[in-house]
Design a protein around this motif. Structure first.
Motif, PDB file in Angstrom:
ATOM      1  N   LYS A  59       1.162  -1.265   0.226  1.00  0.00           N
ATOM      2  CA  LYS A  59      -0.174   0.151   0.077  1.00  0.00           C
ATOM      3  C   LYS A  59       1.084   1.275  -0.048  1.00  0.00           C
ATOM      4  O   LYS A  59       2.079   1.488   0.718  1.00  0.00           O
ATOM      5  CB  LYS A  59      -1.388  -0.086   1.133  1.00  0.00           C
ATOM      6  N   VAL A  60       0.756   2.056  -1.079  1.00  0.00           N
ATOM      7  CA  VAL A  60       1.548   3.622  -1.008  1.00  0.00           C
ATOM      8  C   VAL A  60       0.831   4.839  -1.436  1.00  0.00           C
ATOM      9  O   VAL A  60      -0.536   4.794  -1.427  1.00  0.00           O
ATOM     10  CB  VAL A  60       2.111   3.324  -2.562  1.00  0.00           C
ATOM     11  N   PRO A  61       0.683   5.158   0.130  1.00  0.00           N
ATOM     12  CA  PRO A  61       0.504   6.567  -0.037  1.00  0.00           C
ATOM     13  C   PRO A  61      -0.086   7.905  -0.964  1.00  0.00           C
ATOM     14  O   PRO A  61       1.083   8.160  -1.627  1.00  0.00           O
ATOM     15  CB  PRO A  61       0.865   7.362   1.526  1.00  0.00           C
ATOM     16  N   SER A  62      -0.981   8.021  -1.407  1.00  0.00           N
ATOM     17  CA  SER A  62      -1.180   9.033  -2.489  1.00  0.00           C
ATOM     18  C   SER A  62       0.012  10.428  -1.860  1.00  0.00           C
ATOM     19  O   SER A  62       0.372  10.773  -0.146  1.00  0.00           O
ATOM     20  CB  SER A  62      -2.350   9.860  -2.466  1.00  0.00           C
ATOM     21  N   GLU A  63       0.156  11.411  -2.809  1.00  0.00           N
ATOM     22  CA  GLU A  63       1.972  12.177  -2.054  1.00  0.00           C
ATOM     23  C   GLU A  63       0.893  13.293  -2.181  1.00  0.00           C
ATOM     24  O   GLU A  63       1.378  14.124  -1.379  1.00  0.00           O
ATOM     25  CB  GLU A  63       2.612  12.843  -3.449  1.00  0.00           C
ATOM     26  N   THR A  64      -0.029  13.656  -3.501  1.00  0.00           N
ATOM     27  CA  THR A  64      -1.096  15.065  -2.506  1.00  0.00           C
ATOM     28  C   THR A  64      -2.647  14.936  -2.554  1.00  0.00           C
ATOM     29  O   THR A  64      -3.165  15.846  -1.687  1.00  0.00           O
ATOM     30  CB  THR A  64      -1.869  15.240  -4.150  1.00  0.00           C
ATOM     31  N   ARG A  65      -3.076  13.612  -1.478  1.00  0.00           N
ATOM     32  CA  ARG A  65      -3.932  13.854  -1.056  1.00  0.00           C
ATOM     33  C   ARG A  65      -4.144  13.094   0.321  1.00  0.00           C
ATOM     34  O   ARG A  65      -4.142  11.297  -0.037  1.00  0.00           O
ATOM     35  CB  ARG A  65      -5.258  12.875  -1.914  1.00  0.00           C
ATOM     36  N   ASP A  66      -4.384  13.321   1.402  1.00  0.00           N
ATOM     37  CA  ASP A  66      -4.928  12.671   2.414  1.00  0.00           C
ATOM     38  C   ASP A  66      -5.482  11.489   2.583  1.00  0.00           C
ATOM     39  O   ASP A  66      -6.930  11.213   1.743  1.00  0.00           O
ATOM     40  CB  ASP A  66      -4.954  13.914   3.589  1.00  0.00           C
ATOM     41  N   ASP A  67      -5.277  10.599   2.947  1.00  0.00           N
ATOM     42  CA  ASP A  67      -6.332   9.520   3.589  1.00  0.00           C
ATOM     43  C   ASP A  67      -6.539   8.929   1.959  1.00  0.00           C
ATOM     44  O   ASP A  67      -7.406   7.825   1.884  1.00  0.00           O
ATOM     45  CB  ASP A  67      -8.007   9.610   3.882  1.00  0.00           C
ATOM     46  N   ILE A  68      -5.765   8.708   0.987  1.00  0.00           N
ATOM     47  CA  ILE A  68      -5.276   7.582   0.225  1.00  0.00           C
ATOM     48  C   ILE A  68      -4.373   6.923  -0.077  1.00  0.00           C
ATOM     49  O   ILE A  68      -3.274   7.655   0.237  1.00  0.00           O
ATOM     50  CB  ILE A  68      -5.483   8.882  -1.690  1.00  0.00           C
ATOM     51  N   LEU A  69      -5.016   5.845  -0.522  1.00  0.00           N
ATOM     52  CA  LEU A  69      -3.772   4.630  -1.041  1.00  0.00           C
ATOM     53  C   LEU A  69      -4.316   4.247  -2.253  1.00  0.00           C
ATOM     54  O   LEU A  69      -4.785   3.786  -2.032  1.00  0.00           O
ATOM     55  CB  LEU A  69      -3.906   3.511   1.266  1.00  0.00           C
ATOM     56  N   TYR A  70      -2.868   3.826  -2.399  1.00  0.00           N
ATOM     57  CA  TYR A  70      -2.807   2.696  -3.720  1.00  0.00           C
ATOM     58  C   TYR A  70      -2.448   1.349  -3.760  1.00  0.00           C
ATOM     59  O   TYR A  70      -1.254   1.777  -2.667  1.00  0.00           O
ATOM     60  CB  TYR A  70      -2.130   3.154  -5.317  1.00  0.00           C
ATOM     61  N   TYR A  71      -2.629   0.540  -4.194  1.00  0.00           N
ATOM     62  CA  TYR A  71      -2.363  -0.833  -4.448  1.00  0.00           C
ATOM     63  C   TYR A  71      -1.469  -1.286  -5.185  1.00  0.00           C
ATOM     64  O   TYR A  71      -1.766  -0.588  -5.932  1.00  0.00           O
ATOM     65  CB  TYR A  71      -3.088  -1.503  -4.073  1.00  0.00           C
ATOM     66  N   VAL A  72      -0.171  -1.761  -4.866  1.00  0.00           N
ATOM     67  CA  VAL A  72       0.992  -1.964  -5.761  1.00  0.00           C
ATOM     68  C   VAL A  72       1.305  -3.437  -6.235  1.00  0.00           C
ATOM     69  O   VAL A  72       1.465  -4.169  -4.749  1.00  0.00           O
ATOM     70  CB  VAL A  72       2.062  -0.940  -5.899  1.00  0.00           C
ATOM     71  N   SER A  73       1.277  -4.179  -7.180  1.00  0.00           N
ATOM     72  CA  SER A  73       1.991  -5.388  -7.213  1.00  0.00           C
ATOM     73  C   SER A  73       3.487  -5.363  -8.252  1.00  0.00           C
ATOM     74  O   SER A  73       3.159  -5.008  -9.086  1.00  0.00           O
ATOM     75  CB  SER A  73       0.899  -6.183  -7.723  1.00  0.00           C
TER      76      SER A  73
END
Length: 134
Positions: A59-73
């Motif tokens: 799970k990687v946090p967004s650089e610009t938006r709080d409380d947004i996580l992106y899922y990376v594989s």
């Protein structure tokens, strides 16, 4: 001896990050942004065969938006996926979050097995044709 080892690791990491930037045709500061993202990421799963790490999910946090996580594989020759808008809209292109995943994968591999990720083996790791300004 510890200072010497730390110096050697720092040098090797710099070389590896420069190679990654060159391979993606990105500026080094964009790769360093991904390095900072990797530091704030949370590992979900590691594919470990017992002698090497073949991939990672995080799970990687967004650089610009709080409380947004992106899922990376990211994993071996299979490629990478990210749930961020940039990657989805561009048809799975390599985004900062995927690069953060590569950096995390490399660091885990170095720590656990002493093996640096060979970027030349990742044939899917290349910039978009129109992404040369990055």
């Amino acid at each position: 001896m510890t200072e010497e080892l730390t110096s050697q690791l720092s040098k090797k990491l710099k070389e590896w990050l420069l190679e990654l930037a060159s391979r993606l045709n990105w500026r080094i500061d964009k790769v360093l942004d991904s390095y900072r993202l990797a530091q704030h990421s949370v590992i979900i799963d590691v594919r470990d065969s017992g002698d090497s790490i073949s991939g990672i999910r995080l799970k990687v946090p967004s650089e610009t938006r709080d409380d947004i996580l992106y899922y990376v594989s990211v994993g071996g020759p299979y490629g990478a996926k990210c749930t961020c808008e940039a990657s989805v809209i561009r048809g799975g292109s390599v985004c900062k979050h995927i690069v953060a995943g590569l950096i995390m994968w490399n660091m885990l591999s170095v720590i656990k097995y002493g093996k640096w990720l060979d970027l030349s083996e990742l044939t899917w790791l290349k910039p978009l044709q129109d992404d040369k300004s990055e």
